[in-house]
Motif scaffolding. Structure first.
Motif, PDB file in Angstrom:
ATOM      1  N   MET A  61       3.639  12.717   2.702  1.00 55.92           N
ATOM      2  CA  MET A  61       3.527  11.289   2.422  1.00 55.92           C
ATOM      3  C   MET A  61       4.872  10.590   2.600  1.00 55.92           C
ATOM      4  O   MET A  61       4.964   9.512   3.203  1.00 55.92           O
ATOM      5  CB  MET A  61       2.989  11.059   1.005  1.00 55.92           C
ATOM      6  N   PHE A  62       5.937  11.199   2.089  1.00 54.84           N
ATOM      7  CA  PHE A  62       7.256  10.584   2.226  1.00 54.84           C
ATOM      8  C   PHE A  62       7.704  10.555   3.689  1.00 54.84           C
ATOM      9  O   PHE A  62       8.356   9.609   4.128  1.00 54.84           O
ATOM     10  CB  PHE A  62       8.275  11.310   1.341  1.00 54.84           C
ATOM     11  N   LEU A  85       3.583   6.165  -2.652  1.00 54.90           N
ATOM     12  CA  LEU A  85       4.772   6.952  -2.998  1.00 54.90           C
ATOM     13  C   LEU A  85       4.958   7.067  -4.509  1.00 54.90           C
ATOM     14  O   LEU A  85       5.563   8.028  -4.988  1.00 54.90           O
ATOM     15  CB  LEU A  85       6.021   6.324  -2.363  1.00 54.90           C
ATOM     16  N   ASN A  86       4.454   6.084  -5.229  1.00 55.71           N
ATOM     17  CA  ASN A  86       4.560   6.113  -6.690  1.00 55.71           C
ATOM     18  C   ASN A  86       3.362   6.795  -7.358  1.00 55.71           C
ATOM     19  O   ASN A  86       3.256   6.808  -8.577  1.00 55.71           O
ATOM     20  CB  ASN A  86       4.698   4.680  -7.233  1.00 55.71           C
ATOM     21  N   GLY A  87       2.487   7.365  -6.543  1.00 55.21           N
ATOM     22  CA  GLY A  87       1.297   8.014  -7.089  1.00 55.21           C
ATOM     23  C   GLY A  87       1.542   9.475  -7.421  1.00 55.21           C
ATOM     24  O   GLY A  87       2.685   9.942  -7.505  1.00 55.21           O
ATOM     25  N   ASP A 124       0.815  -1.216   0.000  1.00 54.45           N
ATOM     26  CA  ASP A 124       0.000   0.000   0.000  1.00 54.45           C
ATOM     27  C   ASP A 124       0.850   1.268   0.000  1.00 54.45           C
ATOM     28  O   ASP A 124       0.648   2.182  -0.812  1.00 54.45           O
ATOM     29  CB  ASP A 124      -0.914   0.018   1.235  1.00 54.45           C
ATOM     30  N   VAL A 125       1.814   1.340   0.937  1.00 56.12           N
ATOM     31  CA  VAL A 125       2.577   2.577   1.081  1.00 56.12           C
ATOM     32  C   VAL A 125       3.486   2.808  -0.122  1.00 56.12           C
ATOM     33  O   VAL A 125       3.611   3.935  -0.614  1.00 56.12           O
ATOM     34  CB  VAL A 125       3.379   2.565   2.398  1.00 56.12           C
TER      35      VAL A 125
END
Length: 296
Positions: free
Chosen positions: A46-47, A33-35, A28-29
């Motif tokens: 987010m990071f 991060l790739n979104g 999920d995480v």
């Protein structure tokens, strides 16, 4: 999610639910991060959150004696903190790496990493509570290399930092566990390592007295184990046995290599008197052996 897993770690130890933490991080995480992000602030948040979860994965591995794996996740967490431009988060992880190095017997490396954790914005932008956490581990690293005066000075600064913490501070969730009991525990370890056993015993007792043991059970058990070891070194074997018995009571349901190590250490400390027919010693040794067998 990180807060929930952190509380599970504090209650049950790093060997409990770590697989679930890693699974959540790597599926999920990683996808988050790739979104795409609406703005750079959201991206950095987010990071930073991902870095905190990666740190927790590393901490749980460290507590479970999976040290190479812990170092890998700690390194990932520092990288994510850099991506987030979150200096205090990076300092928090470096503090954990220094703690691990002290435990593994690498004092020089521990001090280098601990010094880095309190440099620049990692310390300056942290809240007083987190500064105290960084500072007390810095003190432990100084003690590990034999810099006694500097270690004591670092302890005093950490005490001052925690004293200046206020309810209105915007503390990050990652320091929810750190208060008087945790400071006393790390202070006691520092004093023990510089040879002040009376001071160490006083601070371990303070930690036991002030900790919410039902929520922070793993560390409570470890603190009692360390207190018993100090008492044994001072020749108070019966007192040490009583303390170690309380430690074993607390270890029920704990999956932690650090807790297991305290049980191993108590058996080692009792070995010189094991054959003297002291019922308290025999009973405790039997209980410790049973715990080690059941938790293997």
């Amino acid at each position: 999610m990180t807060a929930m897993f952190s509380r599970i770690d504090q209650r049950h130890g790093g060997g409990h639910a770590r697989t679930a933490v890693v699974q959540y991080l790597t599926t999920d995480v990683a996808a988050y991060l790739n979104g795409h992000f609406t703005d750079d602030h959201v991206r950095r948040e987010m990071f930073s959150a991902a870095g905190e979860l990666a740190y927790l994965s590393g901490w749980m591995a460290f507590d479970n004696a999976q040290h190479a794996l812990a170092q890998r996740y700690f390194t990932t967490a520092v990288s994510l903190a850099a991506q987030a431009d979150d200096a205090p988060m990076a300092g928090h992880v470096l503090r954990a790496m220094a703690h691990q190095a002290v435990d593994l017997g690498h004092p020089g490396h521990a001090l280098n990493v601990a010094v880095a954790s309190v440099e620049g914005d990692r310390y300056a932008l942290a809240t007083p509570r987190e500064r105290a956490l960084l500072g007390v581990v810095h003190a432990r690293a100084l003690a590990a290399v034999g810099q006694k005066k500097a270690a004591v000075a670092a302890l005093l600064r950490a005490e001052d930092d925690l004293s200046s913490a206020r309810p209105g501070d915007e503390d990050p969730a990652r320091v929810f566990f750190f208060g008087e009991a945790s400071l006393a525990h790390e202070t006691a370890c520092t004093l023990r390592d510089i040879g002040d056993l009376n001071g160490a015993q006083q601070q371990f007792r303070r930690s036991v007295r002030t900790r919410a043991a039902s929520s922070f059970t793993r560390t409570h058990a470890v603190t009692l184990g360390y207190l018993g070891a100090v008492q044994a070194r001072q020749g108070a074997v019966e007192e040490a046995c009583a303390t170690w018995s309380r430690a074993l009571d607390s270890m029920d349901g704990i999956h932690s290599a650090r807790a297991r190590r305290t049980a191993t250490d108590m058996r080692r400390a009792l070995s010189p008197v094991r054959g003297r027919g002291i019922s308290m010693v025999a009973e405790l040794d039997h209980r410790a052996a049973a715990y080690l067998a059941e938790s293997a």
